[in-house]
Design a protein around this motif. Structure first.
Motif, PDB file in Angstrom:
ATOM      1  N   ILE A  42       1.399  -1.383  -0.327  1.00 48.77           N
ATOM      2  CA  ILE A  42      -0.009   0.261  -0.292  1.00 48.77           C
ATOM      3  C   ILE A  42       1.300   0.958   0.260  1.00 48.77           C
ATOM      4  N   GLU A  43       2.456   0.783   1.300  1.00 45.76           N
ATOM      5  CA  GLU A  43       2.659   2.611   0.747  1.00 45.76           C
ATOM      6  C   GLU A  43       3.218   2.257  -0.048  1.00 45.76           C
ATOM      7  N   GLY A  44       3.603   1.746  -1.139  1.00 43.45           N
ATOM      8  CA  GLY A  44       4.791   1.289  -2.412  1.00 43.45           C
ATOM      9  C   GLY A  44       4.040   2.067  -3.395  1.00 43.45           C
ATOM     10  N   ASP A  45       2.818   1.972  -3.359  1.00 41.96           N
ATOM     11  CA  ASP A  45       1.773   2.357  -4.473  1.00 41.96           C
ATOM     12  C   ASP A  45       1.620   4.128  -4.869  1.00 41.96           C
ATOM     13  N   VAL A  46       1.823   4.807  -3.701  1.00 47.81           N
ATOM     14  CA  VAL A  46       1.128   5.467  -3.629  1.00 47.81           C
ATOM     15  C   VAL A  46       1.986   6.301  -4.205  1.00 47.81           C
ATOM     16  N   ASN A  47       1.303   7.125  -5.127  1.00 50.60           N
ATOM     17  CA  ASN A  47       1.724   8.476  -6.551  1.00 50.60           C
ATOM     18  C   ASN A  47       2.525  10.125  -5.197  1.00 50.60           C
ATOM     19  N   GLU A  48       3.845   9.763  -5.444  1.00 50.56           N
ATOM     20  CA  GLU A  48       4.364  11.250  -3.891  1.00 50.56           C
ATOM     21  C   GLU A  48       4.308  12.172  -4.526  1.00 50.56           C
ATOM     22  N   ARG A  49       4.033  12.257  -5.955  1.00 45.54           N
ATOM     23  CA  ARG A  49       3.383  14.142  -6.343  1.00 45.54           C
ATOM     24  C   ARG A  49       2.215  14.381  -6.085  1.00 45.54           C
ATOM     25  N   ILE A  50       1.104  13.635  -7.042  1.00 49.33           N
ATOM     26  CA  ILE A  50      -0.751  14.127  -6.102  1.00 49.33           C
ATOM     27  C   ILE A  50      -0.745  13.559  -4.349  1.00 49.33           C
TER      28      ILE A  50
ATOM     29  N   SER B 242      -7.034   9.473  -6.621  1.00 46.10           N
ATOM     30  CA  SER B 242      -7.051   7.625  -5.847  1.00 46.10           C
ATOM     31  C   SER B 242      -5.897   7.441  -5.485  1.00 46.10           C
ATOM     32  N   LYS B 243      -5.139   7.852  -6.389  1.00 48.07           N
ATOM     33  CA  LYS B 243      -3.597   7.103  -6.855  1.00 48.07           C
ATOM     34  C   LYS B 243      -2.144   7.885  -5.684  1.00 48.07           C
ATOM     35  N   GLY B 244      -3.111   9.185  -5.021  1.00 48.20           N
ATOM     36  CA  GLY B 244      -2.253   9.836  -4.467  1.00 48.20           C
ATOM     37  C   GLY B 244      -2.795   9.046  -2.161  1.00 48.20           C
TER      38      GLY B 244
ATOM     39  N   LEU C 269      -9.344  -2.483   7.971  1.00 52.59           N
ATOM     40  CA  LEU C 269      -8.959  -3.823   7.517  1.00 52.59           C
ATOM     41  C   LEU C 269      -9.343  -3.737   5.674  1.00 52.59           C
ATOM     42  N   GLU C 270     -10.750  -3.726   5.367  1.00 52.27           N
ATOM     43  CA  GLU C 270     -11.578  -3.806   3.775  1.00 52.27           C
ATOM     44  C   GLU C 270     -11.013  -3.078   3.090  1.00 52.27           C
ATOM     45  N   SER C 271     -10.489  -1.643   3.523  1.00 53.51           N
ATOM     46  CA  SER C 271     -10.015  -0.912   2.512  1.00 53.51           C
ATOM     47  C   SER C 271      -8.598  -1.499   2.673  1.00 53.51           C
ATOM     48  N   ARG C 272      -7.912  -1.825   3.273  1.00 52.64           N
ATOM     49  CA  ARG C 272      -6.313  -2.611   3.158  1.00 52.64           C
ATOM     50  C   ARG C 272      -6.540  -3.656   1.828  1.00 52.64           C
ATOM     51  N   ASN C 273      -7.719  -4.559   1.995  1.00 52.40           N
ATOM     52  CA  ASN C 273      -7.479  -5.299   1.217  1.00 52.40           C
ATOM     53  C   ASN C 273      -7.574  -4.944  -0.492  1.00 52.40           C
ATOM     54  N   TYR C 274      -8.161  -3.655  -0.417  1.00 54.36           N
ATOM     55  CA  TYR C 274      -8.425  -3.273  -2.084  1.00 54.36           C
ATOM     56  C   TYR C 274      -6.758  -2.403  -2.530  1.00 54.36           C
ATOM     57  N   GLY C 275      -6.157  -2.527  -1.624  1.00 54.64           N
ATOM     58  CA  GLY C 275      -4.733  -1.101  -1.763  1.00 54.64           C
ATOM     59  C   GLY C 275      -4.129  -2.284  -1.589  1.00 54.64           C
ATOM     60  N   PHE C 276      -3.993  -3.815  -1.611  1.00 50.06           N
ATOM     61  CA  PHE C 276      -3.514  -4.677  -1.756  1.00 50.06           C
ATOM     62  C   PHE C 276      -4.014  -5.576  -3.405  1.00 50.06           C
ATOM     63  N   ALA C 277      -5.516  -5.004  -3.704  1.00 53.39           N
ATOM     64  CA  ALA C 277      -5.899  -5.986  -4.871  1.00 53.39           C
ATOM     65  C   ALA C 277      -5.756  -5.044  -6.341  1.00 53.39           C
ATOM     66  N   ARG C 278      -5.462  -3.773  -5.985  1.00 51.19           N
ATOM     67  CA  ARG C 278      -5.351  -2.644  -7.160  1.00 51.19           C
ATOM     68  C   ARG C 278      -3.410  -3.228  -7.653  1.00 51.19           C
ATOM     69  N   HIS C 279      -2.565  -3.516  -6.692  1.00 52.09           N
ATOM     70  CA  HIS C 279      -1.596  -3.601  -6.781  1.00 52.09           C
ATOM     71  C   HIS C 279      -0.858  -4.563  -7.903  1.00 52.09           C
ATOM     72  N   PHE C 280      -2.458  -5.514  -8.228  1.00 49.33           N
ATOM     73  CA  PHE C 280      -2.302  -6.832  -9.306  1.00 49.33           C
ATOM     74  C   PHE C 280      -2.964  -6.239 -10.300  1.00 49.33           C
ATOM     75  N   ASP C 281      -3.786  -5.264 -10.690  1.00 50.13           N
ATOM     76  CA  ASP C 281      -4.251  -4.428 -11.443  1.00 50.13           C
ATOM     77  C   ASP C 281      -5.430  -5.820 -12.157  1.00 50.13           C
ATOM     78  N   PRO C 282      -6.421  -5.912 -10.618  1.00 48.68           N
ATOM     79  CA  PRO C 282      -7.185  -7.525 -11.128  1.00 48.68           C
ATOM     80  C   PRO C 282      -8.673  -6.837 -12.315  1.00 48.68           C
ATOM     81  N   TYR C 283      -9.390  -7.778 -13.063  1.00 50.24           N
ATOM     82  CA  TYR C 283     -10.426  -7.860 -13.372  1.00 50.24           C
ATOM     83  C   TYR C 283     -11.952  -7.300 -12.838  1.00 50.24           C
ATOM     84  N   ILE C 284     -12.006  -8.174 -12.149  1.00 48.07           N
ATOM     85  CA  ILE C 284     -13.028  -7.845 -11.209  1.00 48.07           C
ATOM     86  C   ILE C 284     -12.544  -8.197  -9.758  1.00 48.07           C
TER      87      ILE C 284
END
Length: 454
Positions: free
Chosen positions: A76-84, A114-116, A307-322
């Protein structure tokens, strides 16, 4: 970071951000079970007031689970867009809420910010929103993803066709599949929960669904929701899988209880891209649900919404279809009644959209929750208004394998017609070719599974 407020002449002091986040959450039986919920309505309001004034930078600087102790935190921390993030860091949570709900802000702006944002920031703003806020904000966001077809367009609502069978009998599964297709269900995925998690059983179901899809030239995706390692072995042995599925959680320990790590999910995605039958680029399917970390005794004293929100931070790292939350499946220990289920469904959908992921919901309940069919139909209406990417549907709304109640094929068809929505464009063309849809609506022949009899 100020953790104090005075309301009605009473002083409230919270020990840390974790306590503020937990006590600002709407009533959930899971938080009560964990011993972290607000004791009174007044204390909940006080926590919301304190949370509203906390800066986004303060949330980021007070990580709820340190990155050195948890790989989900690191992702989650590594995927934050620093500029935004730099543009947003001095906003309070209340200012973030006002921005999201502003009439001047739409899809493009929300996807950009959302990227920031990290997952805890998104969870925090969800806690300050009413149900209508959650509906309105989520409906602004359009998330398009492509596997074999593209879903998520405004004005559409897709569905997962779930033809589960209590013995994995292929003939029984195909009968349910035909029934669902005849109502126009199944553009998100034809996804089966297997009773038998063996490689051979998964291969058999994948071949059966893929053969049927190819025979009828159906523009959709197939998936068998076994453990990720079983699916990987099936694909390596030549099984035709368009996507790989896995249930995920919001902490490393909870994920390990599921038998997964981030490294394993990355390997699964690479395998699906190289040897799967889905066109991509999105080839992953994740499932979540509030309370899973508490169930695994891996919640770290954090409330279930966060914790559920953290699920989505984990999920978006892997570019899911659904991605979908199974909102009422785990039980009353986590979501006690209809009010809590409806609230959780709207929270999860909003948080998923704010992470930029293609969010769906299994609108469901088990028989020991204080909820009934009218309640989940109410949630179906709310999520349709919120622009949910897809909904799960089972024959007659009754999953005979998993033993829970969900939306039925005709429920989803009714929601589509009520809101003037259609399935995904490519799927709609196929439905019209098959005579199931006519002029963008179900035809007189819809609901007749003999359409698929040669």
């Amino acid at each position: 970071m100020n953790l104090n407020t005075i309301l009605g002449g009473i002083s409230y002091t919270f020990t840390d951000l974790k306590e503020v986040m937990a006590k600002a959450n709407e009533e959930k039986s899971g938080d009560r079970l964990a011993g972290i919920a607000a004791e009174t309505v007044q204390e909940r309001i006080a926590a919301k007031v304190v949370l509203s004034e906390i800066l986004l930078s303060e949330i980021r600087n007070h990580t709820l689970i340190p990155i050195e102790n948890d790989e989900v935190s690191r992702i989650i921390e590594g995927d934050v867009n620093e500029r935004i993030f730099g543009e947003l860091k001095n906003w309070s949570v209340a200012e973030l809420r006002e921005y999201i709900l502003s009439n001047k802000v739409g899809d493009r702006e929300l996807k950009r910010i959302s990227k920031g944002l990290n997952s805890e920031m998104i969870a925090a703003v969800a806690k300050l929103m009413s149900n209508l806020d959650l509906v309105h904000a989520a409906n602004k966001v359009e998330i398009l993803t492509t596997c074999n077809i593209t879903i998520g367009h405004k004005g559409t609502m897709s569905s997962r066709l779930q033809p589960n069978h209590p013995t994995d009998n292929v003939d029984g599964m195909i009968a349910s599949l035909k029934d669902g297709l005849s109502y126009g269900i199944g553009d998100a995925v034809i996804g089966i929960n297997p009773v038998n998690d063996s490689v051979e059983s998964v291969k058999r179901l994948l071949h059966a669904t893929k053969d049927f899809i190819q025979e009828w030239e159906i523009p959709t995706q197939n998936c068998v929701l076994a453990h990720v390692t079983t699916q990987m072995k099936a694909i390596e042995q030549g099984a035709p899988a368009d996507m790989i599925f896995q249930s995920i959680a919001g902490t490393e320990i909870a994920n390990r209880s599921f038998g997964i790590t981030a490294e394993l999910i990355g390997e699964a995605r690479e395998l699906a891209l190289k040897q799967g039958t889905g066109s991509g680029p999105q080839v992953m399917y994740f499932e979540t649900g509030q309370g899973s970390e508490l169930s695994a005794e891996a919640h770290h004293g954090i409330d279930q919404l966060t914790l559920e929100s953290r699920n989505y931070g984990f999920a978006r790292h892997f570019d899911p279809y659904i991605v979908n939350t199974v909102v009422g499946f785990i039980g009353p220990e986590y979501l006690y009644n209809n009010k809590q289920v409806i609230r959780a469904g709207l929270e999860d959908h909003f948080m998923g959209k704010m992470h930029g992921i293609p969010m769906g919901v299994d609108i469901c309940y088990t028989n020991h929750i204080k909820a009934d069919q009218n309640d989940i139909e109410d949630l179906g209406v709310l999520l349709s208004a919120a622009g949910v990417n897809f909904i799960i549907a089972t024959p007659m709304g009754d999953d005979v394998m998993l033993n829970y109640q969900s939306m039925s094929y005709h429920d989803v068809a009714t929601l589509l017609q009520t809101f003037g929505k259609t399935p995904a464009p490519e799927y709609l063309k196929w439905l019209e070719k098959m005579g199931i849809y006519e002029n963008g609506r179900l035809s007189a022949r819809a609901g007749d599974p003999t359409i698929f009899t040669r």
